[in-house]
Design a protein around this motif. Structure first.
Motif, PDB file in Angstrom:
ATOM      1  N   ILE A 111      21.880   7.014  16.932  1.00  0.00           N
ATOM      2  CA  ILE A 111      21.025   6.884  18.114  1.00  0.00           C
ATOM      3  C   ILE A 111      20.989   5.450  18.650  1.00  0.00           C
ATOM      4  N   ARG A 118      10.060  14.106  28.758  1.00  0.00           N
ATOM      5  CA  ARG A 118      10.603  14.876  27.630  1.00  0.00           C
ATOM      6  C   ARG A 118      11.073  13.937  26.533  1.00  0.00           C
ATOM      7  N   THR A 119      11.084  12.650  26.828  1.00  0.00           N
ATOM      8  CA  THR A 119      11.567  11.659  25.868  1.00  0.00           C
ATOM      9  C   THR A 119      10.382  10.921  25.247  1.00  0.00           C
ATOM     10  N   GLY A 120      10.619  10.399  24.052  1.00  0.00           N
ATOM     11  CA  GLY A 120       9.595   9.593  23.403  1.00  0.00           C
ATOM     12  C   GLY A 120       9.480   8.229  24.075  1.00  0.00           C
ATOM     13  N   GLY A 121       8.890   7.284  23.354  1.00  0.00           N
ATOM     14  CA  GLY A 121       8.725   5.938  23.914  1.00  0.00           C
ATOM     15  C   GLY A 121       7.342   5.743  24.503  1.00  0.00           C
ATOM     16  N   TYR A 172      22.141   3.989  22.308  1.00  0.00           N
ATOM     17  CA  TYR A 172      21.294   3.171  23.200  1.00  0.00           C
ATOM     18  C   TYR A 172      22.056   1.897  23.579  1.00  0.00           C
ATOM     19  N   TYR A 229       6.730  11.447  25.256  1.00  0.00           N
ATOM     20  CA  TYR A 229       6.445  12.805  24.798  1.00  0.00           C
ATOM     21  C   TYR A 229       5.303  12.845  23.770  1.00  0.00           C
ATOM     22  N   ILE A 260      14.873  -1.082  19.515  1.00  0.00           N
ATOM     23  CA  ILE A 260      15.586   0.161  19.603  1.00  0.00           C
ATOM     24  C   ILE A 260      16.078   0.429  21.026  1.00  0.00           C
ATOM     25  N   ASN A 261      15.248   0.131  22.015  1.00  0.00           N
ATOM     26  CA  ASN A 261      15.491   0.703  23.340  1.00  0.00           C
ATOM     27  C   ASN A 261      15.189  -0.248  24.491  1.00  0.00           C
ATOM     28  N   ASN A 288      14.117   1.938  27.905  1.00  0.00           N
ATOM     29  CA  ASN A 288      14.975   3.117  27.961  1.00  0.00           C
ATOM     30  C   ASN A 288      14.516   4.151  26.950  1.00  0.00           C
ATOM     31  N   ALA A 289      14.767   5.420  27.230  1.00  0.00           N
ATOM     32  CA  ALA A 289      14.332   6.482  26.315  1.00  0.00           C
ATOM     33  C   ALA A 289      15.367   7.601  26.337  1.00  0.00           C
ATOM     34  N   GLN A 290      15.594   8.167  25.168  1.00  0.00           N
ATOM     35  CA  GLN A 290      16.674   9.156  25.026  1.00  0.00           C
ATOM     36  C   GLN A 290      16.202  10.412  24.325  1.00  0.00           C
ATOM     37  N   THR A 291      16.765  11.540  24.730  1.00  0.00           N
ATOM     38  CA  THR A 291      16.578  12.781  23.976  1.00  0.00           C
ATOM     39  C   THR A 291      17.924  13.480  23.887  1.00  0.00           C
ATOM     40  N   ARG A 292      18.055  14.321  22.883  1.00  0.00           N
ATOM     41  CA  ARG A 292      19.279  15.118  22.735  1.00  0.00           C
ATOM     42  C   ARG A 292      18.848  16.559  22.495  1.00  0.00           C
ATOM     43  N   ARG A 293      19.236  17.437  23.402  1.00  0.00           N
ATOM     44  CA  ARG A 293      18.890  18.845  23.275  1.00  0.00           C
ATOM     45  C   ARG A 293      20.061  19.703  23.723  1.00  0.00           C
TER      46      ARG A 293
END
Lengths: 102, 254
Positions: free
Chosen positions: B109, B80-83, B113, B56, B136-137, B149-154
């Protein structure tokens, strides 16, 4: 015309944070933070970038860090893989370098 | 993982989509789960054509060799996720997405993961491979990265997606990601090969066997059944693919 500065830093742990800063009349006009870090919620990156707008190029670092931390707290921002220290350090690196030819 | 009573996961069996549709499906399913219209969902998918996805916060022009992607028919999409930027080879990897209410996972977080990546590590175990979570990921196998891996929370929903490398074509990867020409030297390729690995390099398992192991690894602790997308999810995904993920506005946003 705005002068464009940029810098990149590889943070311990592997993430990269990059900054582009445009300066006009010794004031920061625009900042763009990019990189492979994580931040939730993602859209709030604009809030962090706006913290720097209008600040003097010869920054008051303590005041900027306080503003950055307040923006993080007020907007429930969670940074992962990057911290306020790294953001300020890359900004300092960019602002102490030579402007780029846009 | 907290499994509310009676919750049954929907598993979408391995499928292939364009990059735009894949990212649009993640968002459409996240919305449906947020509105309690769909159960927690686990997707497995590939990318057809092969594609590059960028995080993102990444700059499209800094990360991707757009002209090379165009020449090779490789799609490019912003997640939509960072990384970081990832080259998704059509034959060389399996991607998963896990989409469920946030309360089912640790609030921390990194802990979440670790929990989700644990399923991938279990899958490797089924192939007699010993992998480890690297915060982290990442997941590493014999000291080299095999999964990102990449995560988002919405809206109360956690979405984590990630790739598991089955094969690795470093030369192709470098041709589409923005590294300077001199870096695509044998020396640089050797250096990436020192840091990144694939299932193929460590096992005789086929891609089907990897998929089977991933399915088992992810579902071992869940009540689940194979399912399909709802009509509403599919319609929303088509709309998002068209109006967001395939657009210049979205992909050149940063």
């Amino acid at each position: 015309m705005a002068l464009h500065y940029s810098a990149v830093e590889k943070i311990k742990g592997g993430k990269t944070v990059s900054i582009d800063v445009w300066v006009e009349n010794d004031l920061i006009a625009k900042v763009k933070l990019t990189g492979d870090f994580f931040m939730h919620p993602e859209e709030q990156i604009n809030v962090l970038e706006r913290v720097f707008e209008g600040a003097k190029v010869k920054f008051d670092w303590i005041e900027l860090e306080r503003k950055l931390m307040m923006a993080i707290q007020d907007n429930d921002i969670q940074l992962v893989g990057v911290g306020t220290g790294s953001i300020l350090s890359v900004l300092r690196k960019a602002s102490s370098g030579e402007p780029k030819n846009d | 993982m907290i499994e509310p009573q009676g919750v049954q996961w929907r598993v979408i069996a391995l499928e292939e989509n364009t990059a735009f549709k894949n990212m649009a499906l993640d968002e459409a399913v996240s919305n449906a789960v947020a509105q309690n219209k769909s159960p927690p969902t686990l997707r497995f998918y590939g990318w057809n054509p092969s594609a590059v996805s960028i995080g993102y916060f990444q700059s499209l022009e800094k990360e991707v060799r757009l002209s090379e992607c165009e020449a090779q028919g490789v799609d490019v999409v912003r997640r939509r996720t960072g990384g970081g930027a990832v080259y998704h080879d059509r034959d060389g990897e399996i991607t998963y997405s896990i989409i469920a209410p946030e309360f089912m996972f640790p609030k921390d977080i990194i802990a979440s993961y670790k929990l989700i990546c644990g399923s991938i590590i279990d899958a490797f175990g089924l192939l007699d491979l010993t992998a480890e979570f690297k915060p982290i990921n990442d997941i590493i196998l014999n000291g080299k990265k095999v999964s990102g891996n990449a995560q988002t929370r919405r809206n109360g929903i956690l979405l984590q997606h990630g790739t598991i490398l089955f094969g690795l074509d470093v030369k192709k990867m470098f041709s589409v990601l923005n590294v300077s020409a001199e870096k695509i030297s044998d020396k640089m390729i050797a250096s990436v090969e020192e840091r990144v690995t694939s299932v193929k390099k460590n096992s005789s398992a086929t891609k089907d066997q990897l998929y089977d192991a991933l399915l088992k690894g992810f579902t071992a602790d869940k009540k689940w059944a194979f399912g399909k997308y709802s009509e509403e999810e599919l319609a929303r995904a088509d709309e998002l693919a068209k109006t967001s993920y395939s657009t210049k506005e979205w992909n050149s946003m940063r």
